[in-house]
Design an enzyme around this catalytic site. Structure first.
Site, PDB file in Angstrom:
ATOM      1  N   GLN A 130       0.844  -1.200   0.000  1.00  0.00           N
ATOM      2  CA  GLN A 130       0.000   0.000   0.000  1.00  0.00           C
ATOM      3  C   GLN A 130       0.878   1.248   0.000  1.00  0.00           C
ATOM      4  O   GLN A 130       0.396   2.352  -0.168  1.00  0.00           O
ATOM      5  CB  GLN A 130      -0.902   0.028   1.240  1.00  0.00           C
ATOM      6  N   ASP A 164       6.149   4.868  -1.189  1.00  0.00           N
ATOM      7  CA  ASP A 164       7.506   5.414  -1.015  1.00  0.00           C
ATOM      8  C   ASP A 164       8.548   4.754  -1.919  1.00  0.00           C
ATOM      9  O   ASP A 164       9.711   5.153  -1.909  1.00  0.00           O
ATOM     10  CB  ASP A 164       7.938   5.282   0.472  1.00  0.00           C
ATOM     11  N   HIS A 188      -1.273   1.483  -4.257  1.00  0.00           N
ATOM     12  CA  HIS A 188      -1.673   2.890  -4.160  1.00  0.00           C
ATOM     13  C   HIS A 188      -0.766   3.797  -4.967  1.00  0.00           C
ATOM     14  O   HIS A 188      -0.734   5.004  -4.747  1.00  0.00           O
ATOM     15  CB  HIS A 188      -1.695   3.338  -2.680  1.00  0.00           C
ATOM     16  N   CYS A 228       0.420  13.035 -15.766  1.00  0.00           N
ATOM     17  CA  CYS A 228      -0.455  14.073 -16.322  1.00  0.00           C
ATOM     18  C   CYS A 228      -1.865  13.505 -16.428  1.00  0.00           C
ATOM     19  O   CYS A 228      -2.077  12.432 -17.013  1.00  0.00           O
ATOM     20  CB  CYS A 228       0.021  14.502 -17.716  1.00  0.00           C
ATOM     21  N   CYS A 235      -2.663  13.592 -20.609  1.00  0.00           N
ATOM     22  CA  CYS A 235      -1.968  12.721 -21.582  1.00  0.00           C
ATOM     23  C   CYS A 235      -1.352  11.491 -20.918  1.00  0.00           C
ATOM     24  O   CYS A 235      -0.856  10.606 -21.607  1.00  0.00           O
ATOM     25  CB  CYS A 235      -0.881  13.520 -22.326  1.00  0.00           C
ATOM     26  N   SER A 293       0.602  -3.107   8.608  1.00  0.00           N
ATOM     27  CA  SER A 293      -0.586  -2.385   8.160  1.00  0.00           C
ATOM     28  C   SER A 293      -1.676  -2.480   9.224  1.00  0.00           C
ATOM     29  O   SER A 293      -1.878  -3.527   9.833  1.00  0.00           O
ATOM     30  CB  SER A 293      -1.122  -2.957   6.842  1.00  0.00           C
ATOM     31  N   SER A 294      -2.418  -1.380   9.409  1.00  0.00           N
ATOM     32  CA  SER A 294      -3.546  -1.383  10.357  1.00  0.00           C
ATOM     33  C   SER A 294      -4.744  -2.098   9.736  1.00  0.00           C
ATOM     34  O   SER A 294      -5.737  -2.355  10.408  1.00  0.00           O
ATOM     35  CB  SER A 294      -3.921   0.061  10.717  1.00  0.00           C
TER      36      SER A 294
HETATM   37  N1  APR Z   1       6.927  -2.875  13.042  1.00  0.00           N
HETATM   38  C1  APR Z   1       5.687  -3.437  12.919  1.00  0.00           C
HETATM   39  N2  APR Z   1       4.554  -2.709  12.799  1.00  0.00           N
HETATM   40  C2  APR Z   1       4.674  -1.358  12.829  1.00  0.00           C
HETATM   41  C3  APR Z   1       5.918  -0.696  12.963  1.00  0.00           C
HETATM   42  C4  APR Z   1       7.082  -1.524  13.077  1.00  0.00           C
HETATM   43  N3  APR Z   1       8.320  -0.987  13.203  1.00  0.00           N
HETATM   44  N4  APR Z   1       5.696   0.647  12.972  1.00  0.00           N
HETATM   45  C5  APR Z   1       4.367   0.820  12.842  1.00  0.00           C
HETATM   46  N5  APR Z   1       3.736  -0.375  12.757  1.00  0.00           N
HETATM   47  C6  APR Z   1       2.304  -0.642  12.560  1.00  0.00           C
HETATM   48  C7  APR Z   1       1.395   0.271  13.363  1.00  0.00           C
HETATM   49  O1  APR Z   1       1.094  -0.312  14.616  1.00  0.00           O
HETATM   50  C8  APR Z   1       0.158   0.351  12.452  1.00  0.00           C
HETATM   51  O2  APR Z   1      -0.830  -0.598  12.820  1.00  0.00           O
HETATM   52  O3  APR Z   1       2.049  -0.360  11.202  1.00  0.00           O
HETATM   53  C9  APR Z   1       0.681   0.009  11.046  1.00  0.00           C
HETATM   54  C10 APR Z   1       0.606   1.183  10.084  1.00  0.00           C
HETATM   55  O4  APR Z   1      -0.759   1.453   9.878  1.00  0.00           O
HETATM   56  P1  APR Z   1      -1.181   2.768   9.062  1.00  0.00           P
HETATM   57  O5  APR Z   1      -0.403   3.935   9.540  1.00  0.00           O
HETATM   58  O6  APR Z   1      -2.688   2.823   9.079  1.00  0.00           O
HETATM   59  O7  APR Z   1      -0.680   2.495   7.561  1.00  0.00           O
HETATM   60  P2  APR Z   1      -1.383   1.600   6.455  1.00  0.00           P
HETATM   61  O8  APR Z   1      -2.085   0.427   7.064  1.00  0.00           O
HETATM   62  O9  APR Z   1      -0.351   1.329   5.444  1.00  0.00           O
HETATM   63  O10 APR Z   1      -2.492   2.607   5.819  1.00  0.00           O
HETATM   64  C11 APR Z   1      -3.188   2.143   4.666  1.00  0.00           C
HETATM   65  O11 APR Z   1      -4.206   4.325   4.412  1.00  0.00           O
HETATM   66  O12 APR Z   1      -3.964   6.617   4.430  1.00  0.00           O
HETATM   67  C12 APR Z   1      -4.080   5.514   3.605  1.00  0.00           C
HETATM   68  O13 APR Z   1      -3.237   5.291   1.436  1.00  0.00           O
HETATM   69  C13 APR Z   1      -2.842   5.365   2.776  1.00  0.00           C
HETATM   70  O14 APR Z   1      -1.670   3.356   2.133  1.00  0.00           O
HETATM   71  C14 APR Z   1      -2.254   4.034   3.242  1.00  0.00           C
HETATM   72  C15 APR Z   1      -3.481   3.306   3.757  1.00  0.00           C
END
Ligand code: APR
Length: 282
Positions: free
Chosen positions: A102, A105, A148, A156, A159, A221-222
């Site tokens: 997702q 970067d 994402h 653009c 185009c 990921s959350s």
């Molecule tokens: N090791 C393991 N887990 C970690 C670490 C780490 N060092 N640091 C942070 N986390 C966990 C956090 O606890 C959190 O649950 O990573 C998760 C990051 O969650 P988010 O900040 O919600 O990111 P993400 O799940 O990628 O968000 C999904 O939301 O805003 C949109 O498009 C954006 O791609 C993004 C999408």
């Protein structure tokens, strides 16, 4: 803990189709801010300012805010960390079929370039490698799928031409709001904005990978944003072993076979070591 990592390593060793699905947490140790949690980006910025609707209605205002967000998220050049490198190695050694991220970067692509020992014929520091969508269009089996998009690029909206983001951010900072393409079209960061459809090819390939997978790792990921968060559920409902590696609990935990409350930079290198261990002569 260790027992769960050893079980995951055993599953990975025998997996036909193992998929790693990542979120902002895998890049946090590289210095890239995550979106949620106490110092998350959406605490400092209002995500309502970055919707596709706002980009279409008020591109100048959108870009004024986007420049600030970009500088906050990508202020300095970030490097892949040990977790990216561990996944790149597993991908290179064919223990992973694909990495679906997702993140925008470009750090998985950088780690792949470093791991692949590329002869450096492409500048991996610019747009983070060929976009998965472009590769999918040409039938190449891209093993890094950017659900994402990639914030190191703009596109653009007329185009479709892609350009590196850096010079465009500078033009916007110098007052070109919104920055426009030679064709007259307005540039858009090459990322999926809230309310915008995901690139169809990448989404379809990610869903079929989740369906085919026999091991599915959800990392950093959350798991609250759709349609990405549905991928581990698709994998679980098709019989895959689902492992979640995340510092906090997620809504998908109950559907997973294992949940590791562990940092990615300790868990993933250890996992990669355990998987490769079997590969070496005992
Ligand atoms: N090791 C393991 N887990 C970690 C670490 C780490 N060092 N640091 C942070 N986390 C966990 C956090 O606890 C959190 O649950 O990573 C998760 C990051 O969650 P988010 O900040 O919600 O990111 P993400 O799940 O990628 O968000 C999904 O939301 O805003 C949109 O498009 C954006 O791609 C993004 C999408």
């Amino acid at each position: 803990g260790m027992a769960e990592l050893e079980r995951l390593a055993a599953d990975l060793r025998t997996a036909e189709t193992a998929v790693a699905f990542t979120g902002a947490g895998i890049s946090a140790p590289s210095g890239v801010p995550t979106f949620r949690g106490d110092d998350g980006v959406w605490e400092a910025f209002d995500e309502g300012q970055f919707t596709y609707d706002r980009f279409q209605r008020d591109p100048a205002g959108f870009w004024a805010d986007r420049v600030e967000l970009h500088r906050t998220m990508f202020g300095e050049e970030y490097d892949p960390n040990a977790a990216h490198d561990a996944l790149a190695e597993l991908n290179r050694n064919e223990h992973l079929e694909a990495i679906v991220t997702q993140n925008t970067d470009g750090l998985h692509a950088k780690a792949a370039a470093d791991a692949g020992g590329d002869d450096g014929d492409h500048d991996s520091s610019s747009d983070g490698g060929e976009s998965a969508e472009a590769a999918a269009e040409f039938g190449a089996r891209e093993t890094i799928l950017e659900l994402h998009g990639n914030a190191r690029r703009v596109r653009c909206s007329d185009c479709g031409r892609r350009e590196p983001m850096e010079p465009i951010v500078e033009r916007a900072e110098d007052g070109e709001l919104p920055p426009t393409c030679d064709c007259g079209g307005t540039y858009k960061p090459d990322v999926v904005l809230f309310g915008e459809r995901l690139p169809e090819t990448v989404l379809q390939r990610s869903r079929s990978l989740a369906r085919e997978s026999d091991v599915f790792l959800a990392i950093g990921s959350s798991l609250v944003v759709e349609p990405a968060a549905s991928l581990p559920r698709i994998a679980a409902s098709n019989g895959a072993t689902v492992g979640i590696i995340n510092l906090e609990s997620t809504p998908v935990d109950s559907a997973a076979d294992s949940c590791l409350r562990e940092g990615v930079t300790t868990a993933l290198p250890r996992l990669q070591e355990l998987v490769e261990l079997s590969g070496s002569v005992q």
